[in-house]
Write a protein that holds these residues in place. Structure first.
Motif, PDB file in Angstrom:
ATOM      1  N   LEU A  28      74.690 -23.251  26.222  1.00  0.00           N
ATOM      2  CA  LEU A  28      73.732 -23.727  24.960  1.00  0.00           C
ATOM      3  C   LEU A  28      74.098 -25.166  24.795  1.00  0.00           C
ATOM      4  O   LEU A  28      75.268 -25.416  24.876  1.00  0.00           O
ATOM      5  CB  LEU A  28      73.874 -22.779  23.916  1.00  0.00           C
ATOM      6  N   THR A  29      73.005 -25.763  24.224  1.00  0.00           N
ATOM      7  CA  THR A  29      73.627 -27.127  23.758  1.00  0.00           C
ATOM      8  C   THR A  29      74.336 -27.098  22.512  1.00  0.00           C
ATOM      9  O   THR A  29      74.178 -26.215  21.888  1.00  0.00           O
ATOM     10  CB  THR A  29      72.389 -28.073  23.223  1.00  0.00           C
ATOM     11  N   ILE A  30      75.151 -28.244  22.350  1.00  0.00           N
ATOM     12  CA  ILE A  30      76.111 -28.390  21.283  1.00  0.00           C
ATOM     13  C   ILE A  30      75.165 -28.053  20.027  1.00  0.00           C
ATOM     14  O   ILE A  30      75.594 -27.640  18.907  1.00  0.00           O
ATOM     15  CB  ILE A  30      76.586 -29.887  21.021  1.00  0.00           C
ATOM     16  N   GLY A  31      74.330 -29.026  20.003  1.00  0.00           N
ATOM     17  CA  GLY A  31      73.266 -29.110  18.641  1.00  0.00           C
ATOM     18  C   GLY A  31      72.646 -27.497  18.248  1.00  0.00           C
ATOM     19  O   GLY A  31      72.919 -27.234  17.243  1.00  0.00           O
ATOM     20  N   SER A  51      74.481 -21.414  13.795  1.00  0.00           N
ATOM     21  CA  SER A  51      75.452 -20.871  12.577  1.00  0.00           C
ATOM     22  C   SER A  51      74.608 -21.042  11.262  1.00  0.00           C
ATOM     23  O   SER A  51      74.723 -20.067  10.563  1.00  0.00           O
ATOM     24  CB  SER A  51      76.580 -21.704  12.848  1.00  0.00           C
ATOM     25  N   ALA A  52      74.363 -22.300  11.186  1.00  0.00           N
ATOM     26  CA  ALA A  52      73.725 -22.709   9.801  1.00  0.00           C
ATOM     27  C   ALA A  52      72.218 -21.754   9.540  1.00  0.00           C
ATOM     28  O   ALA A  52      72.247 -21.330   8.345  1.00  0.00           O
ATOM     29  CB  ALA A  52      73.407 -24.128   9.625  1.00  0.00           C
ATOM     30  N   ASP A 102      68.711 -28.332  11.909  1.00  0.00           N
ATOM     31  CA  ASP A 102      69.222 -29.395  12.992  1.00  0.00           C
ATOM     32  C   ASP A 102      69.684 -30.542  12.007  1.00  0.00           C
ATOM     33  O   ASP A 102      70.487 -30.939  12.651  1.00  0.00           O
ATOM     34  CB  ASP A 102      67.964 -29.645  13.632  1.00  0.00           C
ATOM     35  N   GLU A 103      69.049 -30.737  11.054  1.00  0.00           N
ATOM     36  CA  GLU A 103      69.379 -31.715  10.191  1.00  0.00           C
ATOM     37  C   GLU A 103      70.908 -31.511   9.825  1.00  0.00           C
ATOM     38  O   GLU A 103      71.918 -32.858   9.958  1.00  0.00           O
ATOM     39  CB  GLU A 103      68.687 -31.875   9.027  1.00  0.00           C
ATOM     40  N   ARG A 104      71.061 -30.367   9.510  1.00  0.00           N
ATOM     41  CA  ARG A 104      72.474 -30.057   9.075  1.00  0.00           C
ATOM     42  C   ARG A 104      73.597 -30.178  10.243  1.00  0.00           C
ATOM     43  O   ARG A 104      74.602 -30.710  10.153  1.00  0.00           O
ATOM     44  CB  ARG A 104      72.553 -28.625   8.489  1.00  0.00           C
ATOM     45  N   ALA A 105      72.947 -29.847  11.583  1.00  0.00           N
ATOM     46  CA  ALA A 105      73.799 -30.101  12.487  1.00  0.00           C
ATOM     47  C   ALA A 105      74.063 -31.517  12.776  1.00  0.00           C
ATOM     48  O   ALA A 105      75.347 -31.769  12.983  1.00  0.00           O
ATOM     49  CB  ALA A 105      73.356 -29.417  13.867  1.00  0.00           C
ATOM     50  N   ALA A 159      82.868 -28.300  13.484  1.00  0.00           N
ATOM     51  CA  ALA A 159      81.466 -28.411  12.738  1.00  0.00           C
ATOM     52  C   ALA A 159      80.991 -27.160  12.400  1.00  0.00           C
ATOM     53  O   ALA A 159      80.255 -26.755  11.678  1.00  0.00           O
ATOM     54  CB  ALA A 159      80.692 -29.342  13.780  1.00  0.00           C
ATOM     55  N   ILE A 160      80.980 -26.175  13.669  1.00  0.00           N
ATOM     56  CA  ILE A 160      80.658 -24.932  13.518  1.00  0.00           C
ATOM     57  C   ILE A 160      81.104 -24.129  12.681  1.00  0.00           C
ATOM     58  O   ILE A 160      80.565 -23.400  11.747  1.00  0.00           O
ATOM     59  CB  ILE A 160      80.574 -24.299  14.998  1.00  0.00           C
ATOM     60  N   ALA A 161      82.516 -24.314  12.651  1.00  0.00           N
ATOM     61  CA  ALA A 161      83.043 -23.487  11.413  1.00  0.00           C
ATOM     62  C   ALA A 161      82.781 -23.871  10.160  1.00  0.00           C
ATOM     63  O   ALA A 161      82.923 -22.986   9.318  1.00  0.00           O
ATOM     64  CB  ALA A 161      84.945 -23.664  11.820  1.00  0.00           C
TER      65      ALA A 161
END
Ligand SMILES: Nc1ncnc2c1ncn2[C@@H]1O[C@H](COP(=O)(O)OP(=O)(O)OP(=O)(O)O)[C@@H](O)[C@H]1O
Ligand SMILES: Nc1ncnc2c1ncn2[C@@H]1O[C@H](COP(=O)(O)OP(=O)(O)OP(=O)(O)O)[C@@H](O)[C@H]1O
Ligand code: SF4
Ligand code: SF4
Ligand SMILES: [Mg+2]
Ligand SMILES: [Mg+2]
Lengths: 390, 371
Positions: free
Chosen positions: B150-153, B159-160, B172-175, B209-211
């Motif tokens: 899966l892509t990073i984005g 998660s968000a 996506d914006e948040r990512a 970032a995910i965390a």
């Protein structure tokens, strides 16, 4: 392999050098496609020169992939150079005949990083340690006595010869690796991250052992590690590598207290110090970005893409265009930076020196340790002196 | 996308009243804010772990990996968990998130109260929702925790989306915002990249970032930099430090590197053989440790600012195995100060002079033989 059959061994430059490395290059071709054509080269080691003096320990530090292991293996001819020469005791390693090389190999050994992967799990400790004795036709007749002697030497129970590696802890396995290296009574040992995989309290045990053996047998070490504190502890001189280049070389006081290369200073500034007060006072230079790829290293000085001094000096052009040579900048101190004199003047990376808080031990215990250290002083004599022991 | 901004002020431990200029974007944010203010009024801890025991039921016997461990984490605090390999640091972290592999592992007793909620009483579905929302984690090896297909984005946005119920576009914006926050240049372009296109340091940034995607109150970082080079390690630690200050996120930092603990933590727990053997403010732990194991560890480190060394002091022997430990000080077989009492009864974690300082050692108790 550009090693021409250069039979006449050229003399080493430094008469005190046991190992003399001249313009060593090791490139790995990147092969692609059905025809395995060369798509590029990993410039793992790219034109480095240095010497290791008899009886000294040269520490080699640098980040992952900078070429430390490749260099270490080339010094004992486990890897052939793409260009350049390695002299051992005045002899060009590439010029040796098979028989000569085999005899020479007895004098040089290696201890590997991974105490788990480097020992054959199906061999007993006895056969692991005696294997090099057999290869070199040594101690025939009383080989097992010799093995027991070696095990005792590295602090293992001599009766463990019939056990297998999995029955030992990491630190004990590293001792087995050391016993194996010592079996042929070498003069020179490449220690490739010998304690990195071990727990803190076990690291100190193995480090002490390596120091004792060095003093007992007058060994010469190339000590590869990424832990700068460990390297300072054990080394007579320290070399710093970055992206296939040797960027600085000198005695520990020079490297750790007045480094002349901005990368060395950045490394020092990044090392966490187990001392909360010192940590709070530190000002760090945080390098931005990742280490570039050794396939397409940056032009000019390879460090310029991350160099803080380059930025401070307003991005001078020669950093981008000219590869700085390793040059003398002080007593026995060399660095490869056009602006080493400016680096020397800054206090980046050495701020930790101002603050030496006594760490750990409560005062009373500290005094006891002090006394113990006094009592242990004779132990320190002879460290690094050429020709002690054998 | 103001939620993270709100939380950044709300979560800061220094702020007790809400500043007036804070606009609370979501209902969720308002609820959190009230709860936080309430918790602080009652001086509650963010996390309270009481008598936690986690065991592994193996063929060789029951491994007491985490044995009757109690500790707390304050709002916004960074707590270090240090100790040698196998002492139970990771199992403690897994227990806090209820991710202990079962079988063979099981939390056999104790309470874990996070922000007033007893985690061990939640259903696994409730726990799944809470995980990632209130607790973010970063593990040692980012490659195994990112999905390579899966892509990073996508992985950050997912998660968000799941926890904050954002629309696809907002997520996506948040990512993108998070990626640039953790220092990935050209973050919008790099959203479409896969994990293998990132270096080790960058993958660890992505994990962070995910965390942080859901503004967790607690960040659990298990050896977050062990696989990284020292200059990259410095970047990641700096990032964790600045983000935790900015968002007021509390951090439990697991490390075997005492230098990292010294630089990052306000308080430190030292673990040995499944037990907390010493706990205290970072200065006390490093300057006046009250347990031979803790100072043995400190003594065995070579120093960056010391001349070429005399012999290093060592701790001889190995940690005990954790199957059926006896009623004795678990460090006694390796302790040079041990006396008979140490082998007859295990000492309790009792208070020492410093603030919140406690140690498990007969010798340094008042009237003991080590002073
Ligand atoms: N056999 C090989 N084939 C191709 N590339 C190689 C080979 N061995 C090493 N390299 C590359 O050469 C470079 C230097 O590797 P080397 O193992 O010498 O680094 P190192 O400094 O020892 O790193 P580490 O600290 O990770 O051990 C790296 O980019 C590595 O990927
Ligand atoms: N799946 C498992 N099955 C059996 N025992 C386990 C399992 N996972 C962990 N353990 C045991 O639990 C104990 C604690 O392990 P843990 O992973 O918490 O150590 P750690 O402190 O994180 O060590 P490290 O520094 O090596 O990561 C160890 O003795 C380990 O052998
Ligand atoms: S030569 Fe220039 S870029 Fe290279 S280290 Fe020196 S100042 Fe930095
Ligand atoms: S209780 Fe006894 S054995 Fe344990 S650490 Fe203290 S002095 Fe040593
Ligand atoms: Mg290597
Ligand atoms: Mg662990």
């Amino acid at each position: 392999m550009t090693s021409v059959a250069n039979t006449a061994a050229a003399p080493a430059r430094d008469p005190g050098a046991l190992v003399d490395v001249q313009n060593l290059k090791i490139h790995f071709p990147i092969l692609t496609g059905v025809f395995q054509t060369e798509a590029g080269r990993v410039r793992a080691v790219d034109d480095i020169s240095f010497e290791i003096r008899k009886g000294e320990t040269l520490g080699l530090v640098g980040e992952s992939g900078c070429g430390k292991t490749t260099t270490g293996r080339a010094l004992i001819r486990l890897r052939n150079p793409t260009a350049g020469k390695v002299f051992f005791d005045g002899r060009d390693l590439m010029s040796l005949s098979r028989g000569e090389l085999r005899r020479m190999r007895r004098r040089m050994q290696i201890i590997f990083q991974d105490p788990y992967g480097s020992l054959n799990p199906r061999m007993t400790v006895g056969s692991i340690v005696s294997e090099p004795l057999e290869t070199h036709h040594l101690s025939s007749g009383h080989r097992m006595d010799r093995v027991r002697e070696l095990l005792a030497l590295v602090g293992l129970n001599p009766n463990y010869t019939n056990r297998y590696p999995h029955e030992f802890s990491g630190g004990q396995r590293q001792r087995i690796g050391i016993a194996r290296a010592l079996a042929v009574e070498p003069e020179f040992i490449v220690c490739d991250e010998p304690i990195s995989a071990l727990d803190v309290s076990i690291q100190a045990q193995v480090l002490n052992l390596l120091v004792e053996l060095r003093e007992q047998f007058g060994l010469t070490y190339l000590f590869i590690a990424h832990d700068l504190s460990v390297v300072r502890h054990i080394s007579d001189r320290v070399g710093v590598m970055y992206l296939g280049k040797l960027v600085e070389l000198g005695p520990p006081t020079a490297i750790y207290e007045s480094p002349g290369h901005p990368y060395t200073r950045a490394l020092l500034s990044a090392v966490p110090i187990p001392d909360p007060k010192a940590e709070r006072k530190r000002r760090r230079v945080i390098l931005t970005g990742d280490v570039p790829s050794p396939v397409n290293p940056p032009s000019g000085c390879r460090f310029h893409t991350r160099c803080w001094l380059y930025e401070r000096l307003g991005r001078p052009e020669n950093c981008r265009t000219e590869d700085p040579p390793l040059r003398q900048i002080g007593d026995d101190h060399r660095a490869a930076c056009h602006y080493a004199e400016d680096a020397l003047k800054s206090d980046v990376g050495v701020a930790h020196l101002e603050d030496r808080v006594r760490r750990g031990t409560p005062a009373a215990v500290a005094a006891r340790h002090e006394a113990a250290a006094q009592a242990a002083v004779p132990h320190e004599q002879g460290a690094g002196v050429a020709g002690t022991g054998e | 996308m103001t939620l993270s901004d709100d939380r950044s002020r709300l979560g800061s431990p220094a702020v007790t009243e809400l500043p007036e200029d804070v606009t609370i974007a979501t209902e969720e944010g308002r609820r959190l804010a009230e709860q936080l203010a309430d918790n602080r009024r009652h001086a509650r801890k963010l996390l309270e772990v009481r008598n936690l025991s986690t065991q592994f039921f193996t063929r060789d016997g029951v491994v007491h990996a985490v044995d009757d461990v109690s500790f707390e984490v304050d709002y916004g605090e960074t707590l270090g968990l240090v100790g040698e390999s196998g002492c139970g640091k990771s199992v403690t972290a897994l227990s806090l998130t209820r991710l202990v592999p079962n079988p063979p592992g099981k939390i056999v007793s104790g309470e874990i109260i996070l922000d007033g909620i007893n985690l061990l009483k939640l259903s696994s579905e409730e726990m799944r929702l809470l995980r990632g929302k209130k607790i973010g984690f970063i593990f040692q090896d980012p490659m195994t925790s990112l999905n390579p297909t899966l892509t990073i984005g996508y992985q950050i946005a997912e998660s968000a989306r799941m926890h904050l119920r954002l629309s696809r576009k907002d997520a996506d914006e948040r990512a993108v915002e998070l990626l640039s926050k953790v220092g990935i240049p050209r973050s919008r372009d790099r959203m479409r990249d896969y994990p293998h296109q990132f270096s080790g340091g960058m993958r660890q940034r992505v994990m962070i970032a995910i965390a942080l995607a859901c503004d967790p109150m607690l960040l659990l970082a298990d050896e977050p930099t062990t696989a990284l080079d020292v200059t990259i390690q410095a970047q990641i630690l700096e990032l964790i430090r600045s983000l935790s200050e900015e968002f007021g996120t509390a951090v439990i930092l697991i490390t075997h590197d005492l230098g990292i603990a010294a630089g990052m933590c306000q308080r430190v727990n030292v673990m040995y053989a499944g037990r907390i053997v010493e706990t205290g403010m970072v200065d006390d732990i490093f300057e006046t440790p009250q347990m031979p194991y803790a100072w043995g560890l400190l003594d065995s480190l070579p120093r960056l600012d010391e001349q070429k060394g005399a012999r290093l002091r060592t701790i001889e022997g190995l940690p005990p195995d954790l199957i059926d430990p006896a009623d004795e000080c678990r460090f006694s077989p390796r302790c040079t100060y041990a006396r008979d009492v140490c082998r007859q009864k295990e000492p309790q974690l009792t208070d020492r002079v410093g603030e919140r300082h406690a140690a498990r050692c007969w010798g340094t108790e008042p009237g003991g033989w080590i002073q």
